[in-house]
Every structure is written in structure tokens, then in C-alpha cells.
Design an enzyme around this catalytic site. Structure first.
Site, PDB file in Angstrom:
ATOM      1  NE  ARG A   1      60.878  33.511   0.861  1.00  0.00           N
ATOM      2  CZ  ARG A   1      61.177  33.710   2.015  1.00  0.00           C
ATOM      3  NH1 ARG A   1      61.897  34.649   2.255  1.00  0.00           N
ATOM      4  NH2 ARG A   1      60.567  32.878   2.953  1.00  0.00           N
TER       5      ARG A   1
ATOM      6  NE  ARG B   1      61.616  33.122   8.741  1.00  0.00           N
ATOM      7  CZ  ARG B   1      61.001  32.570   7.565  1.00  0.00           C
ATOM      8  NH1 ARG B   1      60.084  31.609   7.854  1.00  0.00           N
ATOM      9  NH2 ARG B   1      61.183  32.835   6.216  1.00  0.00           N
TER      10      ARG B   1
ATOM     11  NE  ARG C   1      57.632  26.972  -2.308  1.00  0.00           N
ATOM     12  CZ  ARG C   1      58.093  27.199  -0.878  1.00  0.00           C
ATOM     13  NH1 ARG C   1      57.951  26.085  -0.421  1.00  0.00           N
ATOM     14  NH2 ARG C   1      58.488  28.267  -0.529  1.00  0.00           N
TER      15      ARG C   1
ATOM     16  CE  LYS D   1      54.596  27.636   3.737  1.00  0.00           C
ATOM     17  NZ  LYS D   1      55.023  28.859   3.834  1.00  0.00           N
TER      18      LYS D   1
ATOM     19  NE  ARG E   1      64.114  30.970   5.158  1.00  0.00           N
ATOM     20  CZ  ARG E   1      63.101  30.470   4.978  1.00  0.00           C
ATOM     21  NH1 ARG E   1      62.412  29.859   5.661  1.00  0.00           N
ATOM     22  NH2 ARG E   1      62.487  30.733   3.896  1.00  0.00           N
TER      23      ARG E   1
HETATM   24  P1  AP5 Z   1      57.041  31.001   9.913  1.00  0.00           P
HETATM   25  O1  AP5 Z   1      56.118  29.755  10.620  1.00  0.00           O
HETATM   26  O2  AP5 Z   1      58.373  30.680   9.732  1.00  0.00           O
HETATM   27  O3  AP5 Z   1      56.496  30.918   8.154  1.00  0.00           O
HETATM   28  P2  AP5 Z   1      56.428  29.971   7.004  1.00  0.00           P
HETATM   29  O4  AP5 Z   1      55.062  30.018   6.476  1.00  0.00           O
HETATM   30  O5  AP5 Z   1      56.948  28.733   7.389  1.00  0.00           O
HETATM   31  O6  AP5 Z   1      57.243  30.830   6.183  1.00  0.00           O
HETATM   32  P3  AP5 Z   1      58.639  30.251   5.279  1.00  0.00           P
HETATM   33  O7  AP5 Z   1      59.105  31.543   4.907  1.00  0.00           O
HETATM   34  O8  AP5 Z   1      59.351  29.149   5.948  1.00  0.00           O
HETATM   35  O9  AP5 Z   1      57.889  29.721   4.017  1.00  0.00           O
HETATM   36  P4  AP5 Z   1      58.459  29.681   2.723  1.00  0.00           P
HETATM   37  O10 AP5 Z   1      57.658  28.926   2.024  1.00  0.00           O
HETATM   38  O11 AP5 Z   1      58.677  30.807   1.926  1.00  0.00           O
HETATM   39  O12 AP5 Z   1      59.900  29.197   2.893  1.00  0.00           O
HETATM   40  P5  AP5 Z   1      60.513  27.307   2.711  1.00  0.00           P
HETATM   41  O13 AP5 Z   1      61.504  27.311   3.850  1.00  0.00           O
HETATM   42  O14 AP5 Z   1      59.478  26.404   2.617  1.00  0.00           O
HETATM   43  O15 AP5 Z   1      56.547  32.123  10.420  1.00  0.00           O
HETATM   44  C1  AP5 Z   1      57.356  33.430   9.827  1.00  0.00           C
HETATM   45  C2  AP5 Z   1      57.346  34.395  11.000  1.00  0.00           C
HETATM   46  O16 AP5 Z   1      56.198  34.654  11.632  1.00  0.00           O
HETATM   47  C3  AP5 Z   1      58.000  33.744  12.098  1.00  0.00           C
HETATM   48  O17 AP5 Z   1      58.946  34.631  13.030  1.00  0.00           O
HETATM   49  C4  AP5 Z   1      57.067  33.520  13.258  1.00  0.00           C
HETATM   50  O18 AP5 Z   1      57.304  33.724  14.731  1.00  0.00           O
HETATM   51  C5  AP5 Z   1      56.070  34.667  13.002  1.00  0.00           C
HETATM   52  N1  AP5 Z   1      54.623  33.966  13.144  1.00  0.00           N
HETATM   53  C6  AP5 Z   1      54.104  32.818  12.620  1.00  0.00           C
HETATM   54  N2  AP5 Z   1      52.596  32.898  12.710  1.00  0.00           N
HETATM   55  C7  AP5 Z   1      52.465  33.999  13.349  1.00  0.00           C
HETATM   56  C8  AP5 Z   1      51.141  34.480  13.931  1.00  0.00           C
HETATM   57  N3  AP5 Z   1      50.007  33.738  13.937  1.00  0.00           N
HETATM   58  N4  AP5 Z   1      51.045  35.699  14.453  1.00  0.00           N
HETATM   59  C9  AP5 Z   1      52.210  36.526  14.450  1.00  0.00           C
HETATM   60  N5  AP5 Z   1      53.618  36.119  14.135  1.00  0.00           N
HETATM   61  C10 AP5 Z   1      53.552  34.674  13.494  1.00  0.00           C
HETATM   62  O19 AP5 Z   1      61.091  27.682   1.113  1.00  0.00           O
HETATM   63  C11 AP5 Z   1      62.281  28.499   1.069  1.00  0.00           C
HETATM   64  C12 AP5 Z   1      63.153  28.103  -0.323  1.00  0.00           C
HETATM   65  O20 AP5 Z   1      63.370  27.025  -0.359  1.00  0.00           O
HETATM   66  C13 AP5 Z   1      61.706  28.688  -1.351  1.00  0.00           C
HETATM   67  O21 AP5 Z   1      61.769  29.851  -1.653  1.00  0.00           O
HETATM   68  C14 AP5 Z   1      62.686  27.774  -2.463  1.00  0.00           C
HETATM   69  O22 AP5 Z   1      63.716  28.487  -3.251  1.00  0.00           O
HETATM   70  C15 AP5 Z   1      63.074  26.607  -1.920  1.00  0.00           C
HETATM   71  N6  AP5 Z   1      61.791  25.499  -1.881  1.00  0.00           N
HETATM   72  C16 AP5 Z   1      61.223  24.866  -0.679  1.00  0.00           C
HETATM   73  N7  AP5 Z   1      60.385  24.007  -0.967  1.00  0.00           N
HETATM   74  C17 AP5 Z   1      60.475  24.113  -2.421  1.00  0.00           C
HETATM   75  C18 AP5 Z   1      59.443  23.556  -3.363  1.00  0.00           C
HETATM   76  N8  AP5 Z   1      58.668  22.691  -2.905  1.00  0.00           N
HETATM   77  N9  AP5 Z   1      59.638  23.719  -4.632  1.00  0.00           N
HETATM   78  C19 AP5 Z   1      60.476  24.581  -5.006  1.00  0.00           C
HETATM   79  N10 AP5 Z   1      61.361  25.151  -4.363  1.00  0.00           N
HETATM   80  C20 AP5 Z   1      61.039  24.866  -2.897  1.00  0.00           C
END
Ligand code: AP5
Length: 217
Positions: free
Chosen positions: A173, A128, A89, A14, A162
Site C-alpha cells: 500500500r 486499528r 488516488r 483520513k 481489516r
Molecule cells: P484512519 O483514520 O483509519 O486512517 P486512514 O488514513 O483512513 O487509513 P486507511 O488505511 O483507511 O487508508 P487507505 O487509504 O490505505 O485505505 P482505503 O480504505 O482508502 O487511522 C488509522 C489509525 O490511526 C486508526 O486506528 C486511528 O484511530 C489512528 N489515528 C488516526 N489519527 C491519529 C492521530 N492523529 N494520532 C494517533 N492515532 C491516530 O483503501 C483500502 C484499499 O481499497 C486500497 O488499498 C485499494 O486496494 C482500494 N482502494 C480504495 N480507494 C481506491 C482508489 N481510489 N483507487 C484504487 N484503489 C482504491
């Protein structure tokens, strides 16, 4: 310009794809994860409250994240369109977003589910790292920086990993994703807003598939 949601489990891509849309289309990325991490590092009261919850991989409460999104939507206008990354979410967040968009007179044009197999996620998450200066996302093997330790995008040297990118936190997660977030796939499907792209493809191919959804929106 279109407003879209990127939906998918941790590591689906994402953030990677949101940054591409910012660069290519001048869209505005609204990542609740990034907003919460910023609150954590800036030492605000809210940041202190959410730190432990996030590091263990649990979801932060709806009222906090809805408040963060509301503040941004009400106070800024995105001429290029918004990308909602990691929000909504929960069904409560999805309803709140619908109400907020109606209140500011903006449509929600598409919801893009980035589909991946769970097996690839552990490797993506533990490999990552991101640039602490500009937020560019890298991976030890899938997308390393050209020069070790130096950001391709901004030349910064502050690479970060992270606190929740551990196998243990990832298990929590993933549970949160299947329990609270995956019902949104059915929710937006029923509203005829859902499109799916293959998140196992190369990053450029995933980007092209998302662009094609956007062009039709
Ligand atoms: P990346 O693009 O970073 O993946 P992502 O989907 O953004 O993953 P996240 O871990 O950031 O998602 P998340 O939803 O768990 O975290 P968030 O910050 O929202 O890609 C990952 C890796 O793969 C990278 O190294 C990239 O290079 C590689 N990659 C990407 N595409 C690829 C491909 N096609 N092929 C090969 N490699 C690839 O949330 C974190 C925390 O915040 C949550 O756990 C929660 O505690 C809190 N939080 C955030 N939002 C909310 C909400 N709305 N409600 C409640 N709690 C929340």
C-alpha cells in the site's frame, strides 16, 4: 458548503477526520475504500473481482472506482458538502473527478494533505479496529473504546480488523501511495488548491487544523 479531498498515506487519519466532519458539519463522506469493502462483503461480482487485489494492498482499477464515485455524485446531493476520502488516488482519477464536479456544477474547494512520518503508520495500521455497525474508527492504544469490545458511538459489539491491515500488505500500500498517489500533491499544489496539516498531532488538533482550512475555503 465546501467539497474537499483528504489526501494522505494509509493510516494518515483520513477516515478518522472524515467521520469527525460528518458529525460536526453534516458533510457526506465518500470513501472508495468503504464502498469497495461493502461490495466485497455483499458478495457482488465486482466485490469478488476486487477482493484479492485489496487484501494484498494493490490499487483497484481506475474505471471501477471512478464508476463508484460517479454513481454517488450523480444520484445524490450533499447539502453539507462532500469529503473525498481515499479518492482520487491516481492522476487519471483526479482528472475524472475534476470533470465529474464540473458536470454536476460543483466546485472542489480544498485539498487537504494530512502529513505524517512513515514510522508511525505501521503502528497505526496494525492497531486499528472499526465498529462493524457504524464504522467508528479505534486503535488499540491511541484511541481504544471506553468499554472493551463496545463501540462508544453506537454501542455495537461487532469490532472488525481489516484484511489489508498487515505489515506485508502495508508495504504494498505504501509503494502504491508513493508511486501513484503522491504525485497528486504536486498536481493540486499547481492548481493552488493544496493545504497541508500536521497529521502527527493529536486527533483533535488535526481536526481543528482541517476545520480552519475549511473555514477559509
Ligand atoms: P484512519 O483514520 O483509519 O486512517 P486512514 O488514513 O483512513 O487509513 P486507511 O488505511 O483507511 O487508508 P487507505 O487509504 O490505505 O485505505 P482505503 O480504505 O482508502 O487511522 C488509522 C489509525 O490511526 C486508526 O486506528 C486511528 O484511530 C489512528 N489515528 C488516526 N489519527 C491519529 C492521530 N492523529 N494520532 C494517533 N492515532 C491516530 O483503501 C483500502 C484499499 O481499497 C486500497 O488499498 C485499494 O486496494 C482500494 N482502494 C480504495 N480507494 C481506491 C482508489 N481510489 N483507487 C484504487 N484503489 C482504491
Amino acid at each position: 458548503m465546501p467539497n474537499i479531498i483528504l489526501l494522505g498515506p494509509p493510516g494518515a487519519g483520513k477516515g478518522t477526520q472524515a467521520k469527525r466532519l460528518v458529525d460536526e458539519r453534516g458533510m457526506v463522506q465518500l470513501s472508495t475504500g468503504d464502498m469497495l469493502r461493502e461490495a466485497k462483503t455483499s458478495g457482488t461480482e465486482m466485490g469478488r473481482r476486487v477482493a484479492d487485489v485489496m487484501d494484498k494492498g494493490h490499487l483497484v482499477t481506475d474505471d471501477i472506482v471512478i464508476g463508484l464515485i460517479e454513481e454517488r455524485l450523480v444520484n445524490e446531493h450533499a447539502a453539507g458538502g462532500y469529503i473525498f476520502d481515499g479518492f482520487p488516488r491516481t492522476l487519471t482519477q483526479a482528472d475524472a473527478l475534476g470533470e465529474l464536479m464540473a458536470r454536476i456544477g460543483q466546485p472542489l474547494d480544498a485539498v487537504v494533505e494530512i502529513k505524517v512520518d512513515d514510522e508511525v503508520l505501521k503502528d497505526r495500521i496494525v492497531g486499528r479496529y472499526t465498529c462493524g455497525t457504524c464504522g467508528a474508527v479505534y486503535h488499540d492504544t491511541n484511541r481504544p473504546t471506553k468499554v472493551a469490545g463496545t463501540c462508544d458511538a453506537c454501542g455495537g459489539h461487532d469490532m472488525k480488523r481489516r484484511a489489508d491491515d498487515t505489515e506485508e500488505a502495508l508495504r504494498t500500500r505504501m509503494l502504491a501511495y508513493y508511486r501513484d498517489t503522491s504525485p497528486l500533491i504536486g498536481y493540486y499544489y499547481a492548481k493552488h488548491q493544496l493545504s497541508s496539516v500536521d497529521g502527527l498531532a493529536e486527533m483533535d488538533a488535526v481536526g481543528a487544523a482541517i476545520s480552519s482550512v475549511l473555514d477559509k475555503a
